[in-house]
Design a protein around this motif. Sequence first.
Motif, mmCIF file in Angstrom:
data_model
loop_
_atom_site.group_PDB
_atom_site.id
_atom_site.type_symbol
_atom_site.label_atom_id
_atom_site.label_comp_id
_atom_site.label_asym_id
_atom_site.label_seq_id
_atom_site.Cartn_x
_atom_site.Cartn_y
_atom_site.Cartn_z
ATOM 1 N N ASP A 10 0.866 -1.180 0.000
ATOM 2 C CA ASP A 10 0.000 0.000 0.000
ATOM 3 C C ASP A 10 0.903 1.232 0.000
ATOM 4 O O ASP A 10 1.483 1.600 1.019
ATOM 5 C CB ASP A 10 -0.897 -0.018 1.244
ATOM 6 N N GLY A 11 1.047 1.850 -1.170
ATOM 7 C CA GLY A 11 1.978 2.964 -1.328
ATOM 8 C C GLY A 11 3.212 2.533 -2.091
ATOM 9 O O GLY A 11 4.298 3.043 -1.857
ATOM 10 N N LYS A 41 -5.759 5.404 -4.365
ATOM 11 C CA LYS A 41 -6.257 6.137 -3.200
ATOM 12 C C LYS A 41 -7.738 5.860 -2.929
ATOM 13 O O LYS A 41 -8.344 6.506 -2.084
ATOM 14 C CB LYS A 41 -6.035 7.639 -3.397
ATOM 15 N N LEU A 60 3.543 4.467 3.523
ATOM 16 C CA LEU A 60 2.678 5.632 3.500
ATOM 17 C C LEU A 60 3.125 6.654 4.538
ATOM 18 O O LEU A 60 3.842 6.309 5.487
ATOM 19 C CB LEU A 60 1.234 5.210 3.830
ATOM 20 N N ALA A 64 -1.697 8.381 6.984
ATOM 21 C CA ALA A 64 -2.277 7.429 6.040
ATOM 22 C C ALA A 64 -2.035 5.994 6.492
ATOM 23 O O ALA A 64 -2.886 5.110 6.308
ATOM 24 C CB ALA A 64 -1.693 7.654 4.648
ATOM 25 N N SER A 68 -4.855 3.144 7.086
ATOM 26 C CA SER A 68 -4.799 1.815 6.478
ATOM 27 C C SER A 68 -4.843 0.720 7.532
ATOM 28 O O SER A 68 -5.439 -0.340 7.324
ATOM 29 C CB SER A 68 -3.531 1.672 5.630
#
Length: 315
Positions: A10-11, A41, A60, A64, A68
């Motif tokens: 994620d990122g 996003k 992230l 953020a 998450s």
Amino acid sequence: MAKIPTVFIDGEAGTTGLQIRERLAILPDIAVRSIDPSRRKDPTARLALMAEVDLVVLCLPDDAAKESTAMAASLGADAPRLVDASTAHRVDPDWVYGLPELTPDQPARIAAAMRVSNPGCYPTGAILLLRPMIEAGLLPADHPISVNAVSGFSGGGNAMIAAYESRTAPDFELYGLTLEHKHVLELQQYSGLTRRPIFVPSVGDFRQGMIDSIPLHLDTLPGKPKPADIEALLAARYAGSDYVRVVPGTAKLEPQALNNTNLLELRVHGSEARGQAILTARYDNLGKGASGAAVQNIGLMLGIAVETRLPAAAE
């Protein structure tokens, strides 16, 4: 045939995320799942992917990463395991600190954890130098300690990277001079120091690579240890380690020699006659300081032997 574990970064478009993906790409026993870039996003799309994978790496910003984490927790029993590369959870007691070399039982703790916080780049080397000395009684926990460190500009985020790549940044710069750098609490907690250390970070005009250095007046320490005593202690502590090496001190040291690996070198540069020493840790701020460390933790959590280097370094 056993199911291959799956990982979602994620990122993954950031510096650390991209290097984690490159390292994972050469591992046949892990499958990386990616989200459509146009929906990276989109909370709905991210949650759906989280529900399908075994482990999520959070690359992230802190806020953020916290969002998450809450998103993953909403999946209940179907929640994936997490490795957080941000600063958000490094001193959170509900997360296991992802430095396998911290203690002999740390790899087992990481392997069993649902949530692992990846260490910060700067604290990694300093912790590995200081903790064995404090535990052995060579260094009092309340001793005044200063940690000086230099990193390549890739550790400073997108704005710093852009400034250096556009040649608008200085060749060398001290920062964090308000003494409130976000890594200090992590450094103090996991080294075992009871007195807040002074931490002086700096950045140079090179992309990656890092050196932590800690000066010591040995005649102020219990038993007045010699440089060789400290080196022997560190060598015994990390004997058999896959990634941490204790090597002889040198007259000079440059920061880039271990780039694109997960290796970390500890040295004691000392003068017995002067009763002084400088402890150093050299490593890649994007390797053992970030993405290499994350892949090491992923391997422990998934029970898989991993290659932590970038493909070019593994050839």
